[in-house]
Design an enzyme around this catalytic site. Structure first.
Site, PDB file in Angstrom:
ATOM      1  N   LYS A 101       0.812  -1.149  -0.002  1.00  0.00           N
ATOM      2  CA  LYS A 101       0.040   0.053  -0.044  1.00  0.00           C
ATOM      3  C   LYS A 101       0.759   1.308  -0.048  1.00  0.00           C
ATOM      4  O   LYS A 101       1.633   1.556   0.931  1.00  0.00           O
ATOM      5  CB  LYS A 101      -1.011   0.178   1.199  1.00  0.00           C
ATOM      6  CG  LYS A 101      -2.011   1.164   1.268  1.00  0.00           C
ATOM      7  CD  LYS A 101      -2.563   1.278   2.314  1.00  0.00           C
ATOM      8  CE  LYS A 101      -3.264   2.824   2.439  1.00  0.00           C
ATOM      9  NZ  LYS A 101      -3.921   3.232   3.600  1.00  0.00           N
ATOM     10  N   GLY A 162      -8.060   9.787   9.567  1.00  0.00           N
ATOM     11  CA  GLY A 162      -8.471   9.748  10.863  1.00  0.00           C
ATOM     12  C   GLY A 162      -9.529  10.973  11.103  1.00  0.00           C
ATOM     13  O   GLY A 162      -9.743  11.069  12.365  1.00  0.00           O
ATOM     14  N   THR A 211      -9.035   3.926  12.113  1.00  0.00           N
ATOM     15  CA  THR A 211      -9.399   4.605  13.287  1.00  0.00           C
ATOM     16  C   THR A 211     -10.856   4.336  14.108  1.00  0.00           C
ATOM     17  O   THR A 211     -10.838   4.206  15.012  1.00  0.00           O
ATOM     18  CB  THR A 211      -9.233   6.239  13.237  1.00  0.00           C
ATOM     19  OG1 THR A 211      -7.777   6.273  12.451  1.00  0.00           O
ATOM     20  CG2 THR A 211      -9.221   6.665  14.353  1.00  0.00           C
TER      21      THR A 211
END
Length: 259
Positions: A101, A162, A211
Site C-alpha cells: 500500500k 482519521g 481509526t
C-alpha cells in the site's frame, strides 16, 4: 451473493480492509480483525520489526495470522518516492508479501498524499514486480494515470486520515469509479458504518477502515458493524438503488374506488 473481489488475480470474499494502528492493545486488534471478517490487513512498516531480532516493541506481526490474512505492508511515514521504494524493498526482503500500500504524505498536519511522488514511486515499484495499491487524493486524472502504468487498485481518500468526516470527495470518487479499470478502494476519513455503506452504494469495490474501529469503546463490535454495513452497501449497489425524483410518489397510488 456478491461476486468475490479480484485484485491482481487473487480472490477475496470480504470487501472490508482493516488497518492496525491506534488499537488499545495487540490483542484487541486481533479480536477486531477476526470479528470483521476481513482478509486484507494493512500494517505500517515503521511498526514492524524487519530485523528478525524479535523486538518486543515492534511485534505486531505476531498477532496477525499470515495464513488467514493477506498482510499488506504500507509505506506510511515515507516523505518521498525514494523512501517509499526503500521501505517496500525492505518489506519484501524480510519475507512480507510483495504487495504494497503506497502512501506518501509529507505534510504532518493534514497527511494529504503527494501526487507527484506517489506516481513516481508507483511507476518504479510496478516495474520491480510489486502489486501496488496507491493511496491518493480523489483526483480522477491521477487515478487514470496510475491505472495506465499498472497499479493493481486505486485508493482515493474520502476525507483526511482519521478525520471521521466521511465522503467529502463523493463527486470525484464517483468519476474515478466510472472510469475505473481496476478495483477502487475508498480509504481514509470513513468514521461511521454509514460512511462505508455510502461508499459501497456508490460502486466502490471495497473500503479501508482503521481509526473508527480502533478507537471504539468495543473495537470488535464496531468491526462487526462495519462488516455488515459494507455487505449492505454492496448489495444495494448490485441490486440498484431507486431513482431520486423531485416530487412525491405515493407508495399506494390513489384509485377511484372511494368516489
Amino acid at each position: 451473493m456478491s461476486k468475490p473481489l479480484l485484485i491482481a488475480g487473487r480472490s477475496f470474499d470480504s470487501r472490508l480492509f482493516l488497518g492496525t494502528g491506534k488499537f488499545p492493545s495487540p490483542e484487541s486488534m486481533r479480536s477486531a480483525l477476526e470479528a470483521s471478517g476481513t482478509q486484507i490487513v494493512t500494517v505500517a512498516l515503521r511498526r514492524v520489526d524487519l530485523s528478525g531480532q524479535k523486538d518486543p516493541f515492534a511485534n505486531i506481526l505476531e498477532f496477525i495470522d499470515p495464513k488467514r490474512y493477506l498482510i499488506l505492508p504500507n509505506t506510511s511515514g515515507a516523505m518521498n518516492a525514494a523512501e517509499a521504494v526503500r521501505l517496500a524493498r525492505l518489506a519484501a526482503a524480510a519475507g512480507l508479501p510483495k504487495w504494497i500500500k503506497l502512501e506518501i504524505h509529507p505534510d504532518p498536519r493534514y497527511l494529504l498524499p503527494d501526487p507527484i511522488e506517489t506516481f513516481e514511486a508507483a511507476k518504479q515499484l510496478v516495474a520491480e514486480g510489486f502489486v501496488v495499491l496507491p493511496y491518493i487524493n480523489a483526483d480522477p486524472v491521477l487515478a487514470k494515470r496510475l491505472q495506465e502504468i499498472g497499479t493493481a487498485t486505486v485508493m482515493p481518500l474520502g476525507s483526511p486520515i482519521g478525520s471521521h468526516r466521511g465522503l467529502q470527495t463523493r463527486d470525484q470518487i464517483r468519476i474515478i469509479i466510472e472510469q475505473a479499470t481496476v478495483p477502487i478502494i475508498v480509504d481514509a476519513g470513513i468514521g461511521a458504518p454509514s460512511h462505508a455503506a455510502e461508499a459501497m452504494e456508490l460502486g466502490a469495490d471495497a473500503v479501508l477502515v482503521n481509526t473508527a474501529i480502533a478507537v471504539a469503546s468495543d473495537p470488535s463490535r464496531m468491526a462487526i458493524a462495519f462488516r455488515d454495513a459494507v455487505t449492505a452497501g454492496r448489495t444495494a449497489y448490485e441490486l440498484g438503488l431507486g431513482e431520486t425524483i423531485d416530487h412525491a410518489s405515493p407508495t399506494s397510488p390513489l384509485t377511484a374506488f372511494l368516489n
